[in-house]
Design an enzyme around this catalytic site. Sequence first.
Site, PDB file in Angstrom:
ATOM      1  N   CYS A  81      94.523  66.389 -21.252  1.00 33.64           N
ATOM      2  CA  CYS A  81      93.814  65.713 -22.344  1.00 33.64           C
ATOM      3  C   CYS A  81      93.178  66.745 -23.293  1.00 33.64           C
ATOM      4  O   CYS A  81      93.885  67.428 -24.004  1.00 33.64           O
ATOM      5  CB  CYS A  81      92.794  64.732 -21.776  1.00 33.64           C
ATOM      6  SG  CYS A  81      92.188  63.529 -22.979  1.00 33.64           S
ATOM      7  N   HIS A 169      96.086  61.426 -18.294  1.00 33.52           N
ATOM      8  CA  HIS A 169      95.329  61.838 -17.109  1.00 33.52           C
ATOM      9  C   HIS A 169      96.164  61.581 -15.857  1.00 33.52           C
ATOM     10  O   HIS A 169      96.209  60.456 -15.355  1.00 33.52           O
ATOM     11  CB  HIS A 169      94.004  61.078 -17.024  1.00 33.52           C
ATOM     12  CG  HIS A 169      92.997  61.520 -18.033  1.00 33.52           C
ATOM     13  ND1 HIS A 169      92.123  62.555 -17.790  1.00 33.52           N
ATOM     14  CD2 HIS A 169      92.745  61.094 -19.292  1.00 33.52           C
ATOM     15  CE1 HIS A 169      91.356  62.735 -18.857  1.00 33.52           C
ATOM     16  NE2 HIS A 169      91.720  61.864 -19.780  1.00 33.52           N
ATOM     17  N   GLU A 171      95.499  62.411 -12.933  1.00 38.23           N
ATOM     18  CA  GLU A 171      94.661  62.284 -11.744  1.00 38.23           C
ATOM     19  C   GLU A 171      94.219  60.860 -11.449  1.00 38.23           C
ATOM     20  O   GLU A 171      93.778  60.564 -10.331  1.00 38.23           O
ATOM     21  CB  GLU A 171      93.409  63.178 -11.882  1.00 38.23           C
ATOM     22  CG  GLU A 171      92.407  62.779 -12.947  1.00 38.23           C
ATOM     23  CD  GLU A 171      92.699  63.354 -14.328  1.00 38.23           C
ATOM     24  OE1 GLU A 171      91.758  63.507 -15.111  1.00 38.23           O
ATOM     25  OE2 GLU A 171      93.880  63.642 -14.614  1.00 38.23           O
ATOM     26  N   SER A 223      70.780  62.989  10.225  1.00 32.89           N
ATOM     27  CA  SER A 223      70.354  61.746   9.579  1.00 32.89           C
ATOM     28  C   SER A 223      71.016  60.515  10.184  1.00 32.89           C
ATOM     29  O   SER A 223      70.625  59.395   9.892  1.00 32.89           O
ATOM     30  CB  SER A 223      70.701  61.800   8.091  1.00 32.89           C
ATOM     31  OG  SER A 223      72.114  61.780   7.912  1.00 32.89           O
ATOM     32  N   GLY A 224      72.047  60.720  10.990  1.00 34.87           N
ATOM     33  CA  GLY A 224      72.844  59.607  11.482  1.00 34.87           C
ATOM     34  C   GLY A 224      74.061  59.339  10.622  1.00 34.87           C
ATOM     35  O   GLY A 224      74.905  58.515  10.966  1.00 34.87           O
ATOM     36  N   ASP A 227      77.950  63.165   7.017  1.00 34.64           N
ATOM     37  CA  ASP A 227      77.881  64.563   6.582  1.00 34.64           C
ATOM     38  C   ASP A 227      77.143  65.439   7.593  1.00 34.64           C
ATOM     39  O   ASP A 227      77.657  66.472   8.045  1.00 34.64           O
ATOM     40  CB  ASP A 227      77.202  64.667   5.209  1.00 34.64           C
ATOM     41  CG  ASP A 227      77.948  63.909   4.126  1.00 34.64           C
ATOM     42  OD1 ASP A 227      79.142  63.606   4.332  1.00 34.64           O
ATOM     43  OD2 ASP A 227      77.338  63.602   3.086  1.00 34.64           O
ATOM     44  N   SER A 228      75.921  65.053   7.936  1.00 33.31           N
ATOM     45  CA  SER A 228      75.153  65.882   8.860  1.00 33.31           C
ATOM     46  C   SER A 228      75.779  65.881  10.254  1.00 33.31           C
ATOM     47  O   SER A 228      75.719  66.885  10.976  1.00 33.31           O
ATOM     48  CB  SER A 228      73.692  65.427   8.928  1.00 33.31           C
ATOM     49  OG  SER A 228      73.575  64.125   9.463  1.00 33.31           O
ATOM     50  N   SER A 229      76.419  64.768  10.640  1.00 32.35           N
ATOM     51  CA  SER A 229      77.052  64.694  11.963  1.00 32.35           C
ATOM     52  C   SER A 229      78.240  65.644  12.061  1.00 32.35           C
ATOM     53  O   SER A 229      78.421  66.336  13.075  1.00 32.35           O
ATOM     54  CB  SER A 229      77.506  63.262  12.248  1.00 32.35           C
ATOM     55  OG  SER A 229      76.413  62.367  12.226  1.00 32.35           O
TER      56      SER A 229
END
Length: 511
Positions: A81, A169, A171, A223-224, A227-229
């Site tokens: 583009c 585009h 994508e 955090s449960g 990501d953190s897991s």
Amino acid sequence: MQNKVLILDHGSQYTQLLARRVRELDVYCEIHPFSAAAKFAGDPSVRGVILSGSPASVFDPGAPDTNLKGLQGKVPVLGVCYGAQLLAKRAGGEVVRSTVREYGRVFLDNIHQEQPLFVGIHPGTQVWMSHGDSIVKASDSMEIMAGTHTVPVAAFRLKGEDTFGVQFHPEVFHSTDGLKLLRNFVIEVCNCPAEHSPRAFVDESIETLSAQLGSDHVVLALSGGVDSSVAAMLLDRAIGKNLHCIFVDNGLLRKGEYAQVLESYRHMGLNIKGVDASARFLDALKGLDDPEAKRKAIGRTFIEVFDAEAKRISNIKWLAQGTIYPDVIESVSVHGPSVTIKSHHNVGGLPAQMNLKVVEPLRSLFKDEVRRVGRALGLDPAILGRHPFPGPGLAIRILGDITPEKVTLLQEVDHIFISELRAAGLYDQVWQAGAILLPVRSVGVMGDERTYENAVALRAVSSTDGMTADWCHLPYETLARISNSIINQVKGVNRVVYDISSKPPATIEWE
């Protein structure tokens, strides 16, 4: 040295989607502002460059003017583009402001299938256009590769080099052969090996973390969430019991979540400590009704609680965080400091007095990639499939001030909503769902009595990474059953509404 495709961002709304599509091909890529291009000149790890679109016109004063010295002609370049218009204008092509903005689905014709970008792509393929400038004439140094009924130069190549431009585009989902075109560019033209798989990421990360951390001790706030897991599992594989996980109950979690998640983590073999600080958080929130003030109070209290707990552990040298790639690139603006939409719980906020180094095992991954890595690690499906949940918890789903009574009420409403979604087999079809307690009371009738009680809103969206989202078209029968259950079982609620807003223009959360 990891081979990569460099994506230079000009401010397009689709830049992250562009990167995710390249990652789907198991090719590693990085997004950087267009202004950072010069620092990659001559970088042997860069196998190709993609120039993103932009809301700007190439004719605007101060429009992004990417310096491709040391890149163009050395490695393949694909302009998308705005990126294509910039390349065409520099090559002497005729670029004009469109008299009619071309936006939406169109079909390519006159495709030159012998060109490496269009191998296997046939005339009539659907693409998505979204541009205010148009390339209307190619220069002598340009070869036209495809057009549409209104755009004669929908795709081109610069003669004598692997530099390409497409005005559409590739994508976006609506470009039906878009991923094939990107594969042709990334795999065939750039000759990038498909080596960025979840399994390869796991093996490489464990090796890197082991070398980086050695025998040092690391503390991580769980955090449960996914990501953190996943970050915890990678670190656990790398350093074992030298990882110290802390799971804080801020009093704003879902009903029963603290005990359930804590038990799940213990079954995973993680070295974890649970801390019930709910009273402290609720006290810090007392009297606050502004969303940003609530976020900051929660963030400040979390840091205080986490800092105190971390100090109880000896020899801690590192703080691990579940930061992911959108957190990183959203904090880097194309033109300078980004406008703050809301405070983020992962980026920034580390108290200087902790004096810890930061390790972020997932900072190069998108959300959907994190889930794939979690699956490769064997993460508990109950955690892997959990809907995203905001860091501030129910505090930003209670509009207005926070009280223990409101939290309990919303926990009950949320529990019914999520339980009914599971019972209907819809939970895994929804990306994120939750209930919002509105600062509104409404008249109702229960039995023979008039009531004046709370209204709640239900929110369920479909998405891939939360950057965009659409509301879920849940069956009316399911919504009716949920509404009846909430009103009959939760004292204090006499009205249920369903949010049918998409993102954008709305956000997923209400605060």
